[in-house]
Design a protein around this motif. Sequence first.
Motif, short mmCIF file in Angstrom:
data_model
loop_
_atom_site.label_atom_id
_atom_site.label_comp_id
_atom_site.label_asym_id
_atom_site.label_seq_id
_atom_site.Cartn_x
_atom_site.Cartn_y
_atom_site.Cartn_z
N LYS A 1 -7.39 -6.03 -0.62
CA LYS A 1 -6.43 -5.48 -1.61
C LYS A 1 -5.55 -6.83 -1.79
CE LYS A 1 -2.99 -2.58 -3.19
NZ LYS A 1 -2.22 -1.19 -3.18
N GLU B 1 1.00 -1.24 -0.01
CA GLU B 1 -0.02 -0.06 0.05
C GLU B 1 1.04 1.44 -0.08
OE1 GLU B 1 -2.93 1.79 -0.87
OE2 GLU B 1 -3.62 0.07 0.06
N LEU C 1 -2.03 -1.71 4.59
CA LEU C 1 -2.29 -3.03 3.38
C LEU C 1 -3.61 -3.77 3.80
CD1 LEU C 1 -1.49 -4.31 0.93
CD2 LEU C 1 0.25 -5.58 2.17
#
Length: 361
Positions: free
Chosen positions: A342, A314, A338
């Motif tokens: 994702k 991220e 993060l």
Amino acid sequence: MKIIKKNKITDLPRKILIRTVNHRLGDSLMIFPFLSALKKLFPDTPAVIAVPRHNARIFYNTGFTVFEIGRTWPLKISDHLAYLSFLRKEHFDCAFILQRALEGAFLSWLAGIPGRLGYASDHRNFLLTGSLSEESWNMNTARMHTSEYYLDLLRAFYNYQGLKPERLEPAVLDNDIHSASLKCGFKITENTFILAGPGSSYGSAKFWPLKRWAELLKRLRLKYSLPVILAGAEHDKLITACLKDLLDFPTVNLCAVTSMGELFALAKYAGLVITVDSGLSHLRSAFGRSLAVLFGSTNEKLTGPYYSGESIREEFSCAPCLEKSCPRAENPLCMEALSLEKVWNIICSSGQCRIEKNINI
């Protein structure tokens, strides 16, 4: 690349020494592209890899002769003297000193090896006959993979123009597969399990929240109907034990109980490996198979998977910072940022993370 010195470089070496790094599985594996390129450049030239004994197993399948330095770690004075004696007897005329410490260059100089090539690190430039500047090899801002920095030695001094070298794999022996199977409780064959490595010797800045690890592995278990194996070294025992406690399905925790060869077998035959930036990520990439690597404080351009694998991070204002623990919070902010979704979406959509076939156990 910036060449500082270029003296006594023979066009065709008669006998080559490669002094590898001392520590860490991942650092050793990032030398493999260099070894592959060197073999292509000088296919008929005898070459020896000098490596501390605890890392020698990594290089057994490279096609080079392996000389093991010392018997224990750390090395003793007697080990250095024995290594020096070996160098003098072998009459090398070219040494690639990939170890960036003063020691490797000093012993090669003391042995009288005429061509000594490496990076001008640790105040050792005066001991080298061919050297490159470390200016661009900055851990925070590096734009090339570590393997490419090693390859720059061949580009600078031997005009190597190849692209990504052919892949070399660590050796996996039948005994490794058999003993790993016994520890797992089922036969290790290709794509029959998922391997996870949540820990790293580097420090807590690489740790992804355990609850997200647990949910990710649960989803993968449901999607592929494959068992999950947890791997790691002695320093990862706590994190893998805590993760296993969060999982509501049978999980094999092999942290700190596998030999190096058994770990090689697991890394080669797993259907998918998910890990943080660690030796396991470089090991799996060396086999050219499905891999997802979670990044936080470290730089994926420098230490990401080289041959195969998906780097997942991220974007965060202070990352990569290279810190071993987060200086701003108890838990690493970049890894906290993060999200599970994702990571899950990338694993499900990326060809680098695909499990080629699903074998139900």
